[in-house]
Design a protein around this motif. Structure first.
Motif, mmCIF file in Angstrom:
data_model
loop_
_atom_site.group_PDB
_atom_site.id
_atom_site.type_symbol
_atom_site.label_atom_id
_atom_site.label_comp_id
_atom_site.label_asym_id
_atom_site.label_seq_id
_atom_site.Cartn_x
_atom_site.Cartn_y
_atom_site.Cartn_z
ATOM 1 N N GLU A 148 0.787 12.264 -9.357
ATOM 2 C CA GLU A 148 0.062 13.507 -9.127
ATOM 3 C C GLU A 148 0.999 14.704 -9.119
ATOM 4 O O GLU A 148 0.633 15.792 -9.611
ATOM 5 N N ALA A 149 2.202 14.542 -8.550
ATOM 6 C CA ALA A 149 3.167 15.644 -8.517
ATOM 7 C C ALA A 149 3.586 16.025 -9.939
ATOM 8 O O ALA A 149 3.722 17.216 -10.264
ATOM 9 N N ARG A 184 9.605 13.883 -4.140
ATOM 10 C CA ARG A 184 10.373 15.101 -4.438
ATOM 11 C C ARG A 184 11.228 14.903 -5.695
ATOM 12 O O ARG A 184 11.392 15.817 -6.502
ATOM 13 N N ALA A 185 11.765 13.695 -5.862
ATOM 14 C CA ALA A 185 12.583 13.410 -7.052
ATOM 15 C C ALA A 185 11.725 13.464 -8.315
ATOM 16 O O ALA A 185 12.185 13.924 -9.375
ATOM 17 N N ALA A 186 10.476 13.001 -8.238
ATOM 18 C CA ALA A 186 9.582 13.045 -9.395
ATOM 19 C C ALA A 186 9.322 14.477 -9.824
ATOM 20 O O ALA A 186 9.292 14.797 -11.027
ATOM 21 N N LEU A 187 9.137 15.360 -8.840
ATOM 22 C CA LEU A 187 8.923 16.768 -9.161
ATOM 23 C C LEU A 187 10.173 17.385 -9.780
ATOM 24 O O LEU A 187 10.091 18.126 -10.785
ATOM 25 N N SER A 188 11.334 17.083 -9.203
ATOM 26 C CA SER A 188 12.590 17.623 -9.737
ATOM 27 C C SER A 188 12.821 17.148 -11.180
ATOM 28 O O SER A 188 13.255 17.925 -12.046
ATOM 29 N N GLU A 189 12.539 15.873 -11.435
ATOM 30 C CA GLU A 189 12.725 15.326 -12.781
ATOM 31 C C GLU A 189 11.782 16.014 -13.781
ATOM 32 O O GLU A 189 12.178 16.331 -14.918
ATOM 33 N N THR A 190 10.553 16.254 -13.359
ATOM 34 C CA THR A 190 9.601 16.925 -14.241
ATOM 35 C C THR A 190 10.054 18.345 -14.561
ATOM 36 O O THR A 190 9.950 18.800 -15.704
ATOM 37 N N LYS A 205 11.456 10.966 -0.472
ATOM 38 C CA LYS A 205 12.392 11.422 -1.500
ATOM 39 C C LYS A 205 11.919 11.063 -2.903
ATOM 40 O O LYS A 205 12.229 11.767 -3.863
ATOM 41 N N GLU A 206 11.175 9.954 -3.060
ATOM 42 C CA GLU A 206 10.704 9.551 -4.379
ATOM 43 C C GLU A 206 9.772 10.603 -4.983
ATOM 44 O O GLU A 206 9.829 10.881 -6.195
ATOM 45 N N ARG A 237 0.821 -1.202 0.000
ATOM 46 C CA ARG A 237 0.000 0.000 0.000
ATOM 47 C C ARG A 237 0.859 1.256 0.000
ATOM 48 O O ARG A 237 0.538 2.250 -0.655
ATOM 49 N N TYR A 238 1.974 1.187 0.743
ATOM 50 C CA TYR A 238 2.896 2.334 0.787
ATOM 51 C C TYR A 238 3.479 2.604 -0.602
ATOM 52 O O TYR A 238 3.497 3.754 -1.069
ATOM 53 N N LEU A 239 3.932 1.540 -1.278
ATOM 54 C CA LEU A 239 4.523 1.719 -2.609
ATOM 55 C C LEU A 239 3.487 2.252 -3.593
ATOM 56 O O LEU A 239 3.791 3.102 -4.444
ATOM 57 N N GLU A 240 2.238 1.765 -3.498
ATOM 58 C CA GLU A 240 1.172 2.256 -4.369
ATOM 59 C C GLU A 240 0.904 3.741 -4.121
ATOM 60 O O GLU A 240 0.724 4.523 -5.062
ATOM 61 N N SER A 241 0.873 4.117 -2.838
ATOM 62 C CA SER A 241 0.597 5.513 -2.490
ATOM 63 C C SER A 241 1.715 6.431 -2.955
ATOM 64 O O SER A 241 1.462 7.544 -3.439
ATOM 65 N N VAL A 242 2.967 5.978 -2.810
ATOM 66 C CA VAL A 242 4.102 6.785 -3.261
ATOM 67 C C VAL A 242 4.059 6.951 -4.777
ATOM 68 O O VAL A 242 4.270 8.061 -5.298
#
Length: 459
Positions: A409-410, A445-451, A442-443, A398-403
């Motif tokens: 969404e980010a 925040r990293a997705a936002l930085s990559e975008t 961190k995952e 569930r944690y991995l799905e939510s992340v």
């Protein structure tokens, strides 16, 4: 030289009069200092606000917040309603507010309006009530006799259930609107409901035992607790030393030596307490709550103040009381009776084989069985570990799905903001995703930085 009966001197020395330092706010004196009914800090703030003809929320927002200079300091009292009980406690919020009030009122005795003097002794858990409690008979007497109406610190402590003066249970709901009050609301006023504004006092000749249907044993315990905690608060102003963290551990070891020749397990059975908990308290690793400590002292018929200060130790030949109400004792650890062994095993095996979703934790399984979780582990460790592993795997998935969902969404939020001509900062993205708290991972925040890099906004 004499002129018409007067003497003329060559010169005289004139001194400037000593003008005391003026405080920014009224230097209001706390009520009841050095007594069991010392005023609480939340009550003091409410009275200070009333003296300046403003609501406590206005005082907190316009004056105290800038001095405290922290997020919780009262910039908006509406945002910290559920935490205002901490103003009377032992933590940082109480300490910071005292410092702010001292600088504004120039008083040095406000610490006695909180439990800070005992911060090394009592943990914050179960120390203070979440809602306000009061004695309506005290309110009525103070009003009719012309005394100042206020809220004693004693009433804010969770272990105190009755007024020792009137032998009545403390009220927690307004008898007009039937709602609870928080310790400090925007429009708090001692003696009045912060919800409907009605007077909370009333006079009555009804006896405690008749009105509340309380037995003699329980009444004895409730009054003993209120009187002993009150004695402790009264002694705070005369403390010659700061109580240290190991005080309780030292006292418990002394009583263990007296009653059980130092055998902690035997002393735990004597007090009918969990052995592991008592051992940790005797070692000073953990601290018992005030509620538990008062029960121990009552069980031994030892003054709470003497127990903590270690004065007159064993001068009265302490012994375990035979009047301690059974329902007030800590519940003994549950055990699995022989005829229940097969039933519990069968239930655990079915849980493992079932497709129940979400899978229950061992805490939930123990609750369903009505048994202590540790006892079940002692009998069926392998089955319990398997159930726990199944639950942990579910939580991890569930944690991995939510992340992953938060990352998606980010990214979508960043693209949307960019299309609208706005820079996709974290603050703006947070407002557009369903779980802002997941930005701590961190995952995400990293997705936002990559975008942002894909959009050419970050190098």
């Amino acid at each position: 030289m004499q002129i018409e009966g007067l003497t003329i001197y060559k010169y005289c020395k004139l001194k400037k009069p000593l003008i005391p330092l003026r405080s920014y706010l009224y230097s209001l004196e706390p009520i009841g200092s050095g007594t069991p009914l010392v005023e609480s800090l939340t009550s003091y703030i409410a009275r200070l606000a009333e003296a300046h003809c403003v609501a406590p929320g206005i005082l907190m927002e316009r004056e105290l917040a800038s001095v405290v200079n922290k997020v919780y300091g009262g910039a908006n009292l509406h945002r910290i309603y559920s935490f205002t009980r901490a103003f009377n406690g032992t933590g940082v919020m109480a300490h910071d507010l005292i410092q702010a009030l001292q600088s504004l009122t120039l008083r040095d005795d406000l610490e006695l309006s909180t439990m800070i003097s005992w911060s090394e002794i009592f943990p914050s858990r179960n120390l203070l009530r979440c809602v306000k409690a009061w004695c309506p008979f005290c309110y009525e007497e103070w009003l009719t006799s012309g005394q100042q109406v206020y809220e004693p610190l004693l009433w804010s402590l969770d272990v105190v259930k009755v007024c020792s003066v009137h032998q009545q249970r403390l009220s927690q709901k307004c008898h007009h609107c039937h709602q609870e009050n928080i310790p400090l609301a925007w429009k708090s006023r001692p003696g009045y409901c912060s919800k409907c504004g009605q007077w909370l006092g009333y006079s009555s000749n009804t006896k405690f035992s008749d009105k509340n249907n309380v037995g003699e044993q329980e009444l004895d315990w409730l009054l003993w607790a209120a009187n002993n905690v009150g004695e402790l608060l009264a002694a705070s102003s005369d403390l010659k030393f700061v109580p240290l963290k190991n005080t309780i551990a030292a006292s418990l070891r002394n009583y263990a030596d007296y009653f059980a020749q130092g055998n902690i397990a035997e002393f735990a059975r004597y007090l009918e307490l969990p052995r592991n908990s008592l051992w940790l308290w005797c070692q000073g690793t953990n601290q018992p709550s005030l509620n538990t400590l008062v029960r121990i002292c009552y069980y031994l018929q030892v003054s709470l103040l003497n127990f903590l200060t270690q004065q007159e130790l064993f001068s009265e030949q302490p012994q375990k009381t035979a009047l301690f109400p059974t329902k007030l004792l800590l519940k003994p650890r549950a055990t699995i009776k022989p005829f229940e062994f097969n039933r519990v095993k069968y239930y655990l095996e079915n849980i493992l084989l079932s497709n129940e979703f979400p899978p229950p934790s061992m805490e939930e399984v123990a609750r369903r069985l009505g048994c202590d979780r540790r006892t079940i582990y002692n009998h069926f460790q392998d089955l319990c570990n398997s159930i726990s592993d199944k639950y942990v795997s579910y939580r991890k998935a569930r944690y991995l799905e939510s992340v992953a969902q938060s990352c998606k969404e980010a990214r979508e939020a960043a693209l949307k903001l960019h299309q609208n001509g706005e820079y996709p900062s974290e603050a703006r993205v947070l407002k557009l995703i369903s779980k802002p708290g997941f930005f701590r991972y961190k995952e995400v925040r990293a997705a936002l930085s990559e975008t942002r890099r894909e959009l050419g906004l970050d190098s």
